[in-house]
Design an enzyme around this catalytic site. Structure first.
Site, PDB file in Angstrom:
ATOM      1  N   HIS A 239     -52.328  11.270  -5.026  1.00 24.91           N
ATOM      2  CA  HIS A 239     -53.127  12.356  -5.334  1.00 24.91           C
ATOM      3  C   HIS A 239     -51.980  13.682  -5.249  1.00 24.91           C
ATOM      4  O   HIS A 239     -51.419  13.360  -4.705  1.00 24.91           O
ATOM      5  CB  HIS A 239     -53.982  12.356  -4.861  1.00 24.91           C
ATOM      6  CG  HIS A 239     -55.613  12.479  -5.433  1.00 24.91           C
ATOM      7  ND1 HIS A 239     -55.966  10.898  -5.154  1.00 24.91           N
ATOM      8  CD2 HIS A 239     -56.174  12.027  -6.721  1.00 24.91           C
ATOM      9  CE1 HIS A 239     -56.582  10.527  -6.002  1.00 24.91           C
ATOM     10  NE2 HIS A 239     -57.178  11.159  -6.897  1.00 24.91           N
TER      11      HIS A 239
ATOM     12  N   TYR B 294     -62.509   6.452 -14.464  1.00 28.98           N
ATOM     13  CA  TYR B 294     -62.827   6.180 -13.290  1.00 28.98           C
ATOM     14  C   TYR B 294     -63.818   6.945 -12.943  1.00 28.98           C
ATOM     15  O   TYR B 294     -65.411   6.070 -11.943  1.00 28.98           O
ATOM     16  CB  TYR B 294     -62.024   6.957 -12.032  1.00 28.98           C
ATOM     17  CG  TYR B 294     -62.249   7.290 -10.672  1.00 28.98           C
ATOM     18  CD1 TYR B 294     -61.175   5.526  -9.812  1.00 28.98           C
ATOM     19  CD2 TYR B 294     -62.594   7.897  -9.754  1.00 28.98           C
ATOM     20  CE1 TYR B 294     -62.238   5.744  -8.699  1.00 28.98           C
ATOM     21  CE2 TYR B 294     -62.660   7.851  -8.451  1.00 28.98           C
ATOM     22  CZ  TYR B 294     -62.354   6.639  -7.528  1.00 28.98           C
ATOM     23  OH  TYR B 294     -62.915   6.985  -6.737  1.00 28.98           O
TER      24      TYR B 294
ATOM     25  N   SER C 108     -67.050   9.520  -5.975  1.00 29.21           N
ATOM     26  CA  SER C 108     -66.368  10.843  -5.757  1.00 29.21           C
ATOM     27  C   SER C 108     -66.692  11.317  -6.775  1.00 29.21           C
ATOM     28  O   SER C 108     -67.527  11.783  -7.411  1.00 29.21           O
ATOM     29  CB  SER C 108     -64.934   9.866  -7.009  1.00 29.21           C
ATOM     30  OG  SER C 108     -64.158  10.922  -7.214  1.00 29.21           O
ATOM     31  N   SER C 109     -66.327  12.670  -5.872  1.00 33.85           N
ATOM     32  CA  SER C 109     -66.769  14.578  -6.809  1.00 33.85           C
ATOM     33  C   SER C 109     -66.188  14.460  -8.837  1.00 33.85           C
ATOM     34  O   SER C 109     -66.657  14.834  -8.962  1.00 33.85           O
ATOM     35  CB  SER C 109     -65.801  15.511  -5.696  1.00 33.85           C
ATOM     36  OG  SER C 109     -64.156  15.245  -6.265  1.00 33.85           O
ATOM     37  N   CYS C 110     -65.445  13.843  -8.793  1.00 28.98           N
ATOM     38  CA  CYS C 110     -65.191  13.565  -9.998  1.00 28.98           C
ATOM     39  C   CYS C 110     -66.271  12.871 -11.307  1.00 28.98           C
ATOM     40  O   CYS C 110     -66.512  13.254 -12.350  1.00 28.98           O
ATOM     41  CB  CYS C 110     -63.919  13.237 -10.395  1.00 28.98           C
ATOM     42  SG  CYS C 110     -63.680  11.237 -10.371  1.00 28.98           S
TER      43      CYS C 110
ATOM     44  N   LYS D 295     -67.902   4.886 -10.743  1.00 27.42           N
ATOM     45  CA  LYS D 295     -69.091   4.987 -10.308  1.00 27.42           C
ATOM     46  C   LYS D 295     -69.986   5.793 -10.057  1.00 27.42           C
ATOM     47  O   LYS D 295     -70.707   6.050  -9.548  1.00 27.42           O
ATOM     48  CB  LYS D 295     -67.526   6.834  -9.751  1.00 27.42           C
ATOM     49  CG  LYS D 295     -66.365   5.923  -8.943  1.00 27.42           C
ATOM     50  CD  LYS D 295     -66.599   5.339  -7.452  1.00 27.42           C
ATOM     51  CE  LYS D 295     -64.968   4.418  -7.035  1.00 27.42           C
ATOM     52  NZ  LYS D 295     -66.138   3.860  -5.777  1.00 27.42           N
TER      53      LYS D 295
HETATM   54  P1  GDP Z   1     -57.088  15.508  -9.129  1.00 22.60           P
HETATM   55  O1  GDP Z   1     -57.810  16.192  -9.077  1.00 22.60           O
HETATM   56  O2  GDP Z   1     -57.895  14.423 -10.460  1.00 22.60           O
HETATM   57  O3  GDP Z   1     -57.371  16.386 -10.943  1.00 22.60           O
HETATM   58  O4  GDP Z   1     -56.251  14.703  -9.147  1.00 22.60           O
HETATM   59  P2  GDP Z   1     -54.601  15.077  -8.582  1.00 22.60           P
HETATM   60  O5  GDP Z   1     -55.090  15.064  -7.008  1.00 22.60           O
HETATM   61  O6  GDP Z   1     -53.802  14.301  -8.903  1.00 22.60           O
HETATM   62  O7  GDP Z   1     -54.114  16.561  -8.847  1.00 22.60           O
HETATM   63  C1  GDP Z   1     -54.958  18.091  -8.644  1.00 22.60           C
HETATM   64  C2  GDP Z   1     -53.923  19.254  -9.183  1.00 22.60           C
HETATM   65  O8  GDP Z   1     -52.996  19.158  -8.429  1.00 22.60           O
HETATM   66  C3  GDP Z   1     -53.581  18.823 -10.784  1.00 22.60           C
HETATM   67  O9  GDP Z   1     -54.032  19.708 -11.471  1.00 22.60           O
HETATM   68  C4  GDP Z   1     -52.060  18.278 -10.683  1.00 22.60           C
HETATM   69  O10 GDP Z   1     -51.810  18.275 -11.732  1.00 22.60           O
HETATM   70  C5  GDP Z   1     -51.730  19.092 -10.195  1.00 22.60           C
HETATM   71  N1  GDP Z   1     -50.387  19.082  -9.161  1.00 22.60           N
HETATM   72  C6  GDP Z   1     -49.808  19.906  -9.021  1.00 22.60           C
HETATM   73  N2  GDP Z   1     -48.268  18.919  -7.985  1.00 22.60           N
HETATM   74  C7  GDP Z   1     -48.084  17.244  -8.533  1.00 22.60           C
HETATM   75  C8  GDP Z   1     -48.443  16.303  -7.573  1.00 22.60           C
HETATM   76  O11 GDP Z   1     -46.944  16.461  -7.612  1.00 22.60           O
HETATM   77  N3  GDP Z   1     -48.442  15.304  -8.375  1.00 22.60           N
HETATM   78  C9  GDP Z   1     -50.209  15.575  -9.074  1.00 22.60           C
HETATM   79  N4  GDP Z   1     -50.307  14.076  -8.634  1.00 22.60           N
HETATM   80  N5  GDP Z   1     -50.743  16.362  -9.187  1.00 22.60           N
HETATM   81  C10 GDP Z   1     -49.753  17.458  -8.349  1.00 22.60           C
END
Ligand code: GDP
Length: 314
Positions: A181, A138, A109-111, A142
């Site tokens: 996500h 996570y 994963s890129s994280c 990974k």
């Molecule tokens: P990340 O890429 O590991 O940070 O995981 P996410 O895809 O869950 O979140 C990406 C970004 O989208 C973060 O800045 C979240 O706060 C934002 N975000 C905005 N709305 C949402 C939502 O409804 N769900 C999630 N999961 N993230 C959200």
């Protein structure tokens, strides 16, 4: 690898990535695909994994099984994210090596890259700084997985390679509002708001973080390409090569869904890492390019969601 004749095990075929791999391999004429549901084979259990590999002895393994989730799922279940992923990958990589698997592809994963890594992130930046705290459990698992692939190649000559995908989306994604996500979460929120004629949709965080999104069918194609053309201990980034802000993503999703209300940002929710964009030059130099743009991918994913909406409301 000859897709038509080889026996190929896709670990995690029920997930977003595994299902896309199965579609891609079937489209390539695979006749000897091996899959197991979680009920049939719990990959966290070493005894079960060893019995399975000894009985099936696949030629090739795509290791797409993992405990995954968005920012909130990671925060609330750190032990499960760390334990499940360490167990799954350790069991599968070791059993694959012991049972003469010809090649294994591990999905990272890129994280795994440092929170403050220079952007776009090159494979060499691994372990150059502290991880983003919202998903370090996570990420640590990974990183251990890709290191295990490197170690097994060095010590045992096992042909294990690692692909590091960026944020993925597509049919079969997790649309649960709590654990998903951002992309599926916002698609569902906009869809429900449109139907309910709600005035606004809540978007977590400030909207300024930037993320890169790759359609999972592109990832599956890249994984097959790497299985056939790549043999090295260095991980390979798989991304689209461009990123968007969460605010831009939210606007694009609202447009695809037909939601015309307000996008209301909630700064009390975490932003996570400020930017996540992969440098994909290693992969493009190998000769692979993605095909599905974000606008097109959002439209087809929304069409899929529309057909499965009722079953996905969990
Ligand atoms: P990340 O890429 O590991 O940070 O995981 P996410 O895809 O869950 O979140 C990406 C970004 O989208 C973060 O800045 C979240 O706060 C934002 N975000 C905005 N709305 C949402 C939502 O409804 N769900 C999630 N999961 N993230 C959200």
């Amino acid at each position: 690898m000859n897709v038509q004749d080889a026996s190929i095990y896709v670990a995690g075929h029920g997930g977003l990535v595994g299902a896309a791999l199965v579609r891609r391999l079937q489209a390539g004429g695979a006749t000897r695909l091996i899959v197991r549901t979680r009920a049939e084979l719990d990959l966290r259990r070493q005894d079960q994994v060893e019995r399975f590999f000894a009985a099936e002895r696949p030629d090739y393994v795509f290791l797409a099984a993992a405990h995954v989730g968005g920012i909130e799922a990671n925060r609330s279940a750190p032990a499960q994210f760390l334990r499940d992923n360490l167990q799954i990958q350790t069991n599968v990589i070791d059993a694959a090596h012991r049972n003469a698997v010809r090649k294994l592809l591990f999905l990272g994963s890129s994280c795994i890259y440092p929170r403050d890594a220079q952007q776009p992130m090159r494979e060499e930046y691994l372990l150059g700084g502290a991880l983003e705290s919202t998903n370090e459990w996570y990420a640590i698992a990974k990183i251990a997985g890709l290191k295990m692939c490197q170690a097994y190649r060095r010590e045992f000559g096992f042909d294990a390679i690692s692909a590091m995908p960026t944020n993925l989306y597509g049919p079969g994604d997790n649309f649960s509002l709590r654990t998903s996500h951002v992309l599926p979460a916002l698609m569902r929120k906009c869809d429900e708001a449109r139907q309910a004629r709600a005035p606004a949709v809540e978007v977590w965080g400030s909207g300024t973080p930037r993320r890169e999104f790759l359609h999972v069918d592109d990832l599956a194609d890249a994984c097959l390409y790497l299985m056939q053309h790549y043999e090295s201990e260095q991980p390979v980034n798989v991304g689209w090569g461009r990123d968007v802000s969460i605010a831009e993503l939210a606007r694009m999703i609202a447009a695809v869904v037909g939601f015309r209300g307000e996008l209301r940002f909630d700064p009390s929710r975490p932003d996570g890492t400020p930017r996540k964009l992969l440098d994909v030059s290693r992969l493009t130099t190998l000769g692979w390019q993605p095909r599905i743009g974000l606008a097109e991918g959002l439209a087809s994913t929304y069409a899929w969601y529309g057909q499965h909406r009722d079953a996905l409301r969990t």
